[in-house]
Design a protein around this motif. Structure first.
Motif, PDB file in Angstrom:
ATOM      1  N   THR A  33       0.822  -1.205   0.000  1.00 52.32           N
ATOM      2  CA  THR A  33       0.000   0.000   0.000  1.00 52.32           C
ATOM      3  C   THR A  33       0.860   1.259   0.000  1.00 52.32           C
ATOM      4  O   THR A  33       0.543   2.230  -0.694  1.00 52.32           O
ATOM      5  CB  THR A  33      -0.951  -0.029   1.213  1.00 52.32           C
ATOM      6  N   VAL A  34       1.969   1.241   0.755  1.00 52.07           N
ATOM      7  CA  VAL A  34       2.870   2.397   0.774  1.00 52.07           C
ATOM      8  C   VAL A  34       3.373   2.693  -0.641  1.00 52.07           C
ATOM      9  O   VAL A  34       3.379   3.851  -1.088  1.00 52.07           O
ATOM     10  CB  VAL A  34       4.062   2.146   1.732  1.00 52.07           C
ATOM     11  N   LEU A  35       3.774   1.637  -1.364  1.00 49.62           N
ATOM     12  CA  LEU A  35       4.282   1.858  -2.721  1.00 49.62           C
ATOM     13  C   LEU A  35       3.178   2.407  -3.634  1.00 49.62           C
ATOM     14  O   LEU A  35       3.415   3.289  -4.454  1.00 49.62           O
ATOM     15  CB  LEU A  35       4.833   0.561  -3.320  1.00 49.62           C
TER      16      LEU A  35
ATOM     17  N   LEU B 192      10.531   1.451  -7.553  1.00 48.77           N
ATOM     18  CA  LEU B 192       9.902   0.956  -6.338  1.00 48.77           C
ATOM     19  C   LEU B 192       9.588  -0.522  -6.559  1.00 48.77           C
ATOM     20  O   LEU B 192       8.725  -0.863  -7.367  1.00 48.77           O
ATOM     21  CB  LEU B 192       8.615   1.735  -6.037  1.00 48.77           C
ATOM     22  N   LEU B 193      10.321  -1.370  -5.864  1.00 43.91           N
ATOM     23  CA  LEU B 193      10.217  -2.805  -6.136  1.00 43.91           C
ATOM     24  C   LEU B 193       9.499  -3.492  -4.986  1.00 43.91           C
ATOM     25  O   LEU B 193       9.932  -3.421  -3.839  1.00 43.91           O
ATOM     26  CB  LEU B 193      11.615  -3.407  -6.312  1.00 43.91           C
ATOM     27  N   ASP B 194       8.406  -4.162  -5.295  1.00 50.36           N
ATOM     28  CA  ASP B 194       7.620  -4.821  -4.258  1.00 50.36           C
ATOM     29  C   ASP B 194       7.990  -6.297  -4.189  1.00 50.36           C
ATOM     30  O   ASP B 194       7.571  -7.089  -5.026  1.00 50.36           O
ATOM     31  CB  ASP B 194       6.117  -4.653  -4.550  1.00 50.36           C
ATOM     32  N   GLU B 195       8.780  -6.635  -3.187  1.00 52.12           N
ATOM     33  CA  GLU B 195       9.246  -8.013  -2.979  1.00 52.12           C
ATOM     34  C   GLU B 195       9.692  -8.653  -4.286  1.00 52.12           C
ATOM     35  O   GLU B 195       9.157  -9.696  -4.685  1.00 52.12           O
ATOM     36  CB  GLU B 195       8.148  -8.853  -2.316  1.00 52.12           C
ATOM     37  N   PRO B 196      10.687  -8.089  -4.921  1.00 52.65           N
ATOM     38  CA  PRO B 196      11.082  -8.602  -6.240  1.00 52.65           C
ATOM     39  C   PRO B 196      11.681 -10.002  -6.180  1.00 52.65           C
ATOM     40  O   PRO B 196      11.730 -10.681  -7.202  1.00 52.65           O
ATOM     41  CB  PRO B 196      12.134  -7.589  -6.717  1.00 52.65           C
ATOM     42  N   THR B 197      12.105 -10.426  -5.002  1.00 53.96           N
ATOM     43  CA  THR B 197      12.776 -11.726  -4.963  1.00 53.96           C
ATOM     44  C   THR B 197      12.038 -12.752  -4.119  1.00 53.96           C
ATOM     45  O   THR B 197      12.546 -13.840  -3.879  1.00 53.96           O
ATOM     46  CB  THR B 197      14.214 -11.565  -4.400  1.00 53.96           C
ATOM     47  N   SER B 198      10.824 -12.416  -3.668  1.00 52.69           N
ATOM     48  CA  SER B 198      10.165 -13.333  -2.724  1.00 52.69           C
ATOM     49  C   SER B 198       9.833 -14.687  -3.357  1.00 52.69           C
ATOM     50  O   SER B 198       9.727 -15.681  -2.661  1.00 52.69           O
ATOM     51  CB  SER B 198       8.903 -12.691  -2.159  1.00 52.69           C
ATOM     52  N   ALA B 199       9.681 -14.696  -4.676  1.00 55.18           N
ATOM     53  CA  ALA B 199       9.319 -15.967  -5.310  1.00 55.18           C
ATOM     54  C   ALA B 199      10.545 -16.699  -5.867  1.00 55.18           C
ATOM     55  O   ALA B 199      10.411 -17.702  -6.548  1.00 55.18           O
ATOM     56  CB  ALA B 199       8.312 -15.721  -6.425  1.00 55.18           C
ATOM     57  N   LEU B 200      11.728 -16.177  -5.563  1.00 59.88           N
ATOM     58  CA  LEU B 200      12.924 -16.713  -6.214  1.00 59.88           C
ATOM     59  C   LEU B 200      13.793 -17.517  -5.251  1.00 59.88           C
ATOM     60  O   LEU B 200      13.762 -17.285  -4.037  1.00 59.88           O
ATOM     61  CB  LEU B 200      13.754 -15.559  -6.783  1.00 59.88           C
TER      62      LEU B 200
ATOM     63  N   VAL C  39       3.038   6.310  -5.769  1.00 62.29           N
ATOM     64  CA  VAL C  39       2.806   6.668  -7.173  1.00 62.29           C
ATOM     65  C   VAL C  39       1.342   7.039  -7.416  1.00 62.29           C
ATOM     66  O   VAL C  39       0.874   7.035  -8.552  1.00 62.29           O
ATOM     67  CB  VAL C  39       3.242   5.550  -8.147  1.00 62.29           C
ATOM     68  N   ASP C  40       0.628   7.327  -6.320  1.00 56.37           N
ATOM     69  CA  ASP C  40      -0.739   7.834  -6.419  1.00 56.37           C
ATOM     70  C   ASP C  40      -1.698   6.842  -7.075  1.00 56.37           C
ATOM     71  O   ASP C  40      -2.645   7.234  -7.733  1.00 56.37           O
ATOM     72  CB  ASP C  40      -0.760   9.174  -7.171  1.00 56.37           C
ATOM     73  N   LEU C  41      -1.421   5.551  -6.872  1.00 55.91           N
ATOM     74  CA  LEU C  41      -2.399   4.557  -7.329  1.00 55.91           C
ATOM     75  C   LEU C  41      -3.533   4.446  -6.333  1.00 55.91           C
ATOM     76  O   LEU C  41      -4.643   4.039  -6.681  1.00 55.91           O
ATOM     77  CB  LEU C  41      -1.734   3.185  -7.518  1.00 55.91           C
ATOM     78  N   VAL C  42      -3.239   4.770  -5.068  1.00 56.76           N
ATOM     79  CA  VAL C  42      -4.300   5.018  -4.094  1.00 56.76           C
ATOM     80  C   VAL C  42      -3.930   6.286  -3.333  1.00 56.76           C
ATOM     81  O   VAL C  42      -2.748   6.619  -3.210  1.00 56.76           O
ATOM     82  CB  VAL C  42      -4.505   3.851  -3.088  1.00 56.76           C
ATOM     83  N   SER C  43      -4.939   6.980  -2.855  1.00 53.68           N
ATOM     84  CA  SER C  43      -4.671   8.203  -2.111  1.00 53.68           C
ATOM     85  C   SER C  43      -4.628   7.876  -0.627  1.00 53.68           C
ATOM     86  O   SER C  43      -5.455   7.108  -0.140  1.00 53.68           O
ATOM     87  CB  SER C  43      -5.761   9.231  -2.376  1.00 53.68           C
ATOM     88  N   PRO C  44      -3.660   8.454   0.096  1.00 59.28           N
ATOM     89  CA  PRO C  44      -3.607   8.200   1.531  1.00 59.28           C
ATOM     90  C   PRO C  44      -4.784   8.885   2.224  1.00 59.28           C
ATOM     91  O   PRO C  44      -5.351   9.842   1.694  1.00 59.28           O
ATOM     92  CB  PRO C  44      -2.273   8.834   1.949  1.00 59.28           C
TER      93      PRO C  44
END
Ligand SMILES: Nc1ncnc2c1ncn2[C@@H]1O[C@H](COP(=O)(O)OP(=O)(O)OP(=O)(O)O)[C@@H](O)[C@H]1O
Ligand SMILES: [Mg+2]
Lengths: 276, 231
Positions: B50-52, B162-170, B56-61
């Protein structure tokens, strides 16, 4: 007391006897079809299709609507005043938009979005058809053709809205990826929109391709039963298909554009809630 | 470290977020400069993704201010804002078609294009050979997809990733490759990188600073390098 009941039954029998023999012939057929419907509803219950209630409501409502239509049809068909004819068409479009929003009651803004789309597409296409002399400018031609056009616009409109909405729920990550790359809502949903318009055209394209061999469509049969020259009826059938394709495509573009403002806000944020 | 005077690429001041009246976090602060890798950690469901999205204003705080280069994000054209700060979502999604189609996708929406050399260069940035250009994107491995997603973003010449857990599936090996990729990109492009991870090991090894997100409050942790948070 007893003679009262006998009297009433007597009256009903008499009333029945006074009906047109064609109606008398059709009523048992209608009742027989209801038996088939009951079987279908039983299957729906049994297999959990969940369409039973809709079938019942649809049958009652549809029968009432079309009986009413049958009664006023002669008057409507005889209409010569184009303004009145187009008002009737507008009324049909209004009803089509209402039906769409009833069937998609889990999605917001359906009526607001589908009414202008269906209305504009059907009125424009029918008007152009009249101006170009494609249809005979009397109720007998414009109303049933317009009805077919509107019916198809209605189907497409619900298909496009339903797909856009469910895609926004199911393919959320992809949509978010597109927005995150700076895509506008229109760009992010372009493929979905094109695919749903295509999917909406497909059944008619199939009918079009098999025209006269697999499908002998309603308008043509109707005209022939009504005593029209079969060749004339055939040409009119092709005409109506072309009008349907045109109107459906216009509906698709308008409805998708308008629905985008229901799915995204002015900050280009997706406002469709995640699936629950 | 901080170039005084130049506003950071991304700054979040006293941001709080509620979903359906339920508070997710409050008083969150963050500052991301060029040439740094900032980690964002927190338990699952604490609101990292949500922070990410807010950035980039995909959701408003619900409340608070988010600035990009010192200007509130709400004053940007959203498309331009999202080009400047590229968010690579948690599950890197590939569009249908080839890797080339994917690399060009982001450019096209901005009315841009790229030469063959530029595409090869973008792949090279993420340690992928030119033979990848014509592979079907949907068939790539998880690590390859992540790297294509990064390359796809880099082609837009952003100021931050802004990378959201880029390696969690690796697996570990693929993780190291992605980390190397990001370091190399940073060196070459001088961008800011904000990376969500719930792997503390990775945070220690890979980031210069870590911001932690706990439910309902914010705590700065790990390194202290003084940049900070709101005044
Ligand atoms: N659009 C939304 N509407 C309602 N609730 C939402 C919405 N987006 C996120 N949430 C809720 O906010 C909470 C935080 O979600 P978020 O994805 O930001 O957490 P996260 O820290 O990234 O978790 P994870 O580590 O599992 O990825 C979750 O409980 C989620 O259900
Ligand atoms: Mg997350």
């Amino acid at each position: 007391m007893q003679s009262d009941i006998v009297g009433i039954i007597d009256q009903i029998v008499q009333w029945f006897g006074s009906l047109d023999p064609e109606i008398l012939d059709a009523v048992p057929r209608y009742l027989a079809a209801l038996v088939l419907l009951a079987v279908l509803i039983a299957i729906s219950r049994w297999q959990g299709l969940g369409v039973g209630k809709r079938l019942i409501v649809g049958t009652v409502r549809g029968t009432a609507q079309i009986l009413l239509m049958a009664v006023i049809l002669v008057t409507i068909f005889a209409l010569r005043d184009l303004v009145v004819i187009f008002i009737v068409l507008a009324f049909m479009a209004l009803f089509a938009a209402h039906t769409t929003s009833e069937n998609l009651d889990h999605i917001p803004g359906v009526f607001r979005v589908s009414l202008p789309a269906i209305l504009i597409a059907s009125q424009c296409v029918m008007a152009v058809a009249v101006v170009l002399g494609v249809v005979v400018p009397i109720g007998e031609y414009i109303i049933p053709m317009g009805g077919m056009v509107i019916g198809n616009c209605m189907t497409l409109s619900s298909l496009v809205i339903d797909r856009m909405w469910s895609n926004a729920q199911k393919q959320r990550p992809l949509l978010e990826t597109a927005l995150a790359l700076g895509a506008s809502p229109a760009q992010a949903t372009r493929l979905t929109i094109i695919e749903s318009i295509k999917a909406g055209l497909l059944p008619n394209l199939n009918r079009y391709a098999s025209l006269g061999i697999v499908s002998i469509p309603g308008l043509m049969s109707g005209m022939i039963i009504g005593g029209a020259n079969p060749v004339r009826a055939a040409l009119f059938q092709v005409i109506v298909f072309i009008m349907i394709f045109l109107a459906v495509t216009i509906t698709g573009f308008i409805v998708s554009r308008l629905f985008l403002s229901e799915m995204f806000n002015e900050r280009m944020q997706l406002t469709v809630p995640p699936p629950t | 470290m901080t170039t005084m005077g130049t506003p950071p690429v991304l700054e979040m001041r006293d941001v709080s977020m509620c979903f359906d009246e339920r508070p997710l976090f409050e008083g969150f602060n963050l500052r991301l400069d060029r040439d740094e890798i900032l980690g964002l950690t927190g338990p699952s469901g604490s609101g990292k993704s949500t922070v990410l999205r807010i950035a980039v204003d995909l959701v408003s705080p619900t409340t608070g201010t988010v600035l990009c280069h010192g200007v509130p994000v709400t004053e940007y054209d959203p498309r331009e804002l999202r080009r400047r700060m590229i968010l690579v979502p948690q599950r890197a999604s590939m569009f249908s078609g080839t890797v080339r189609d994917n690399l060009l996708w982001g450019l096209r929406v901005h009315g841009l294009s790229a030469t063959e050399d530029e595409l090869v260069g973008a792949l090279d940035n993420v340690f992928l050979g030119r033979e990848f250009l014509d592979k079907v994107a949907g068939n790539l491995s998880g690590g390859e997809m992540q790297r294509v997603a990064i390359a796809r973003g880099l082609l837009l010449k952003p100021d931050a990733l802004l990378l959201d857990e880029p390696t969690s599936a690796l697996d570990h090996e693929a993780t190291l490759v992605v980390e190397d990729t990001i370091r190399a990109v940073l060196e070459e492009r001088h961008i800011g990188v904000l990376i969500v991870t719930h792997n503390r090991e990775q945070a220690r090894r890979f980031t210069s600073r870590v911001v932690e997100l706990n439910n309902n409050n914010r705590k700065d942790s790990e390194d202290s390098s003084s940049m900070g948070v709101s005044q």
